[in-house]
Motif scaffolding. Structure first.
Motif, PDB file in Angstrom:
ATOM      1  N   LEU A 126      -7.265   2.797   7.670  1.00 20.03           N
ATOM      2  CA  LEU A 126      -6.337   3.653   8.652  1.00 20.03           C
ATOM      3  C   LEU A 126      -4.916   3.361   8.542  1.00 20.03           C
ATOM      4  O   LEU A 126      -4.102   3.909   9.055  1.00 20.03           O
ATOM      5  CB  LEU A 126      -6.859   3.660  10.080  1.00 20.03           C
ATOM      6  CG  LEU A 126      -8.127   4.061  10.292  1.00 20.03           C
ATOM      7  CD1 LEU A 126      -8.239   3.877  11.861  1.00 20.03           C
ATOM      8  CD2 LEU A 126      -8.333   5.397   9.935  1.00 20.03           C
ATOM      9  N   LYS A 127      -4.340   2.095   7.574  1.00 23.19           N
ATOM     10  CA  LYS A 127      -3.007   1.581   7.802  1.00 23.19           C
ATOM     11  C   LYS A 127      -2.612   1.665   6.178  1.00 23.19           C
ATOM     12  O   LYS A 127      -3.384   1.150   5.472  1.00 23.19           O
ATOM     13  CB  LYS A 127      -2.688   0.455   8.613  1.00 23.19           C
ATOM     14  CG  LYS A 127      -3.193   0.542  10.031  1.00 23.19           C
ATOM     15  CD  LYS A 127      -3.070  -0.678  10.869  1.00 23.19           C
ATOM     16  CE  LYS A 127      -3.060  -0.599  12.150  1.00 23.19           C
ATOM     17  NZ  LYS A 127      -2.884  -1.979  13.087  1.00 23.19           N
ATOM     18  N   THR A 128      -1.389   1.353   6.111  1.00 19.81           N
ATOM     19  CA  THR A 128      -0.787   1.297   4.668  1.00 19.81           C
ATOM     20  C   THR A 128      -1.012  -0.278   4.516  1.00 19.81           C
ATOM     21  O   THR A 128      -0.694  -1.261   5.405  1.00 19.81           O
ATOM     22  CB  THR A 128       0.544   1.677   4.604  1.00 19.81           C
ATOM     23  OG1 THR A 128       0.429   2.758   4.965  1.00 19.81           O
ATOM     24  CG2 THR A 128       1.176   1.212   3.162  1.00 19.81           C
ATOM     25  N   HIS A 129      -1.677  -0.745   3.571  1.00 19.06           N
ATOM     26  CA  HIS A 129      -2.171  -2.369   3.242  1.00 19.06           C
ATOM     27  C   HIS A 129      -1.554  -2.668   2.192  1.00 19.06           C
ATOM     28  O   HIS A 129      -1.635  -1.856   1.000  1.00 19.06           O
ATOM     29  CB  HIS A 129      -3.588  -2.378   3.474  1.00 19.06           C
ATOM     30  CG  HIS A 129      -4.288  -1.302   2.650  1.00 19.06           C
ATOM     31  ND1 HIS A 129      -4.547  -0.161   2.794  1.00 19.06           N
ATOM     32  CD2 HIS A 129      -5.112  -1.829   1.208  1.00 19.06           C
ATOM     33  CE1 HIS A 129      -5.318   0.505   1.792  1.00 19.06           C
ATOM     34  NE2 HIS A 129      -5.569  -0.446   0.873  1.00 19.06           N
ATOM     35  N   GLY A 130      -1.312  -3.966   1.944  1.00 17.15           N
ATOM     36  CA  GLY A 130      -0.924  -4.654   0.772  1.00 17.15           C
ATOM     37  C   GLY A 130      -2.188  -4.987  -0.037  1.00 17.15           C
ATOM     38  O   GLY A 130      -3.099  -5.507   0.441  1.00 17.15           O
ATOM     39  N   VAL A 131      -1.792  -4.941  -1.367  1.00 16.65           N
ATOM     40  CA  VAL A 131      -2.954  -5.536  -2.438  1.00 16.65           C
ATOM     41  C   VAL A 131      -2.333  -6.528  -3.509  1.00 16.65           C
ATOM     42  O   VAL A 131      -1.245  -5.855  -4.209  1.00 16.65           O
ATOM     43  CB  VAL A 131      -3.642  -4.330  -3.063  1.00 16.65           C
ATOM     44  CG1 VAL A 131      -4.483  -4.899  -3.981  1.00 16.65           C
ATOM     45  CG2 VAL A 131      -4.391  -3.488  -1.786  1.00 16.65           C
ATOM     46  N   ARG A 132      -2.580  -7.607  -3.658  1.00 15.46           N
ATOM     47  CA  ARG A 132      -2.080  -8.559  -4.764  1.00 15.46           C
ATOM     48  C   ARG A 132      -3.094  -8.813  -5.791  1.00 15.46           C
ATOM     49  O   ARG A 132      -4.025  -9.564  -5.327  1.00 15.46           O
ATOM     50  CB  ARG A 132      -1.644  -9.650  -3.958  1.00 15.46           C
ATOM     51  CG  ARG A 132      -0.776 -10.546  -4.809  1.00 15.46           C
ATOM     52  CD  ARG A 132       0.050 -11.592  -4.116  1.00 15.46           C
ATOM     53  NE  ARG A 132      -0.987 -12.589  -3.392  1.00 15.46           N
ATOM     54  CZ  ARG A 132      -0.652 -13.657  -2.760  1.00 15.46           C
ATOM     55  NH1 ARG A 132       0.606 -13.986  -2.767  1.00 15.46           N
ATOM     56  NH2 ARG A 132      -1.432 -14.424  -2.205  1.00 15.46           N
ATOM     57  N   PRO A 133      -3.201  -8.013  -6.560  1.00 13.95           N
ATOM     58  CA  PRO A 133      -4.332  -8.354  -7.886  1.00 13.95           C
ATOM     59  C   PRO A 133      -3.947  -9.790  -8.333  1.00 13.95           C
ATOM     60  O   PRO A 133      -2.953 -10.320  -8.396  1.00 13.95           O
ATOM     61  CB  PRO A 133      -4.124  -7.445  -8.718  1.00 13.95           C
ATOM     62  CG  PRO A 133      -2.775  -6.880  -8.781  1.00 13.95           C
ATOM     63  CD  PRO A 133      -2.319  -6.974  -7.223  1.00 13.95           C
ATOM     64  N   PRO A 134      -5.034 -10.522  -8.928  1.00 15.79           N
ATOM     65  CA  PRO A 134      -4.777 -11.712  -9.542  1.00 15.79           C
ATOM     66  C   PRO A 134      -3.800 -11.518 -11.054  1.00 15.79           C
ATOM     67  O   PRO A 134      -4.314 -10.717 -11.524  1.00 15.79           O
ATOM     68  CB  PRO A 134      -6.185 -12.313  -9.821  1.00 15.79           C
ATOM     69  CG  PRO A 134      -7.132 -10.940 -10.063  1.00 15.79           C
ATOM     70  CD  PRO A 134      -6.410 -10.071  -9.048  1.00 15.79           C
TER      71      PRO A 134
END
Length: 255
Positions: A140-148
Motif C-alpha cells: 500500500l505504500k511507495t517502498h524502497g528496494v535495494r538489489p544486491p
C-alpha cells in the motif's frame, strides 16, 4: 559331576560315536547323552519354554508395528478432480474478503480453486510471503528496494509504487476485482496476518487468499477466525454506495 546345557543339535545327534578313550555314552530317558566325566541334559520343558518365548516376541510383519493407514475414494480418483465445493469456495472468498487455506504438501490441489476465482471474474496476483518484508509498505505504500550489487554495480536504492494500488489502477474493466494470493504465509507474524485480514476493508476491490499450512485434504477458513478477529456476519455487510446517477433518478422521482 558337572551339568552343561546341550543345544538341540547335540540332542538330535545322541547316537554319535564317542572315542574309546572317553567314558562310554549312555542315552538317557529325556534324550540327553550322559558321560562319566560330563553330563549334558536338555529337558523337554526347556525346549517348550524357548518356543514360548520366541512366539511372545512381536512380529516385524504385524500390522501393529507397521501402523494402519486409511484412505478413501478421493485418494484413488483425486479429490481435486471432482470440485464439488468450488462454488462454496468462491462464495466464501467474496463474503469474508480474506480466506486462509490448507493444502496437501505435494502441491497442485490449489490450482482448481485459483482457476475458479479466475472464472468468477477476478485477476490473480500471486506472490510469496518469504522475503516480503513489511506487507503494509510493500502493498500500500511507495517502498524502497535495494538489489544486491554483487561487487560489480553501485549500491543504489530504487523506489517502487504500491503493488496493490498499481495493479488496481491498470486493472481492465472486465475484471470484478483483484485477488491477492499469498503462498507460504506460515512465516508471517500474527500482526502481519491481521493486516492482510483487514486489507479488503481498506481496498474493497481486493480479496486476499493466504496459504496457512499443509493438510491431508484441501480446506479453508476465514482469516478472521484464524487470527482472532471478529467474523463479519451476512447482515453486517455494507450496502453498495449510491452512484450520482442513482441519486439524480431518485430526486427526479421524488419531485
Amino acid at each position: 559331576m558337572a551339568t552343561i546345557p546341550c543345544p538341540s543339535a547335540c540332542v538330535r545327534s545322541s547316537s554319535r560315536q564317542v572315542p574309546a578313550s572317553s567314558a562310554s555314552a549312555r542315552p538317557s530317558q529325556c534324550g540327553a547323552v550322559s558321560f562319566s566325566g560330563l553330563r549334558t541334559t536338555t529337558s523337554v520343558s526347556q525346549v517348550a519354554a524357548a518356543k514360548t518365548c520366541r512366539s511372545a516376541l512381536p512380529s516385524r510383519s504385524s500390522s501393529a508395528s507397521r501402523g494402519v493407514v486409511t484412505c478413501g475414494l478421493d485418494d484413488f480418483i483425486g479429490g481435486d478432480l471432482i470440485g464439488l465445493d468450488l462454488g462454496q469456495w468462491v462464495d466464501d472468498v467474496e463474503r469474508y474478503g480474506a480466506v486462509g487455506f490448507y493444502s496437501p504438501a505435494e502441491g497442485g490441489a490449489e490450482g482448481r480453486y485459483a482457476t475458479s476465482l479466475k472464472y468468477a471474474g477476478y485477476h490473480l496476483m500471486n506472490i510469496s510471503a518469504r522475503g516480503l518484508g513489511d506487507p503494509e509498505a510493500y502493498l500500500l505504500k511507495t517502498h524502497g528496494v535495494r538489489p544486491p550489487h554483487l561487487g560489480r554495480q553501485a549500491v543504489a536504492r530504487f523506489y517502487l509504487p504500491p503493488e496493490v494500488d498499481y495493479r488496481l489502477s491498470v486493472l481492465p474493466p472486465k475484471y470484478k476485482g483483484l485477488v491477492l494470493w499469498i503462498g507460504e504465509a506460515k512465516v508471517l507474524a500474527r500482526n502481519e496476518l491481521q493486516f492482510l485480514t483487514l486489507l479488503p476493508v481498506l481496498r474493497p476491490n481486493v480479496k486476499v487468499v493466504v496459504e496457512m499450512g499443509n493438510s491431508r485434504k484441501f480446506y479453508w477458513k476465514p482469516m478472521q477466525e484464524l487470527v482472532g478477529l471478529p467474523t463479519p456476519s451476512p447482515s453486517a455487510q455494507a450496502a453498495p454506495a449510491a452512484t450520482p446517477a442513482a441519486d439524480k433518478k431518485e430526486a427526479v422521482a421524488a419531485s
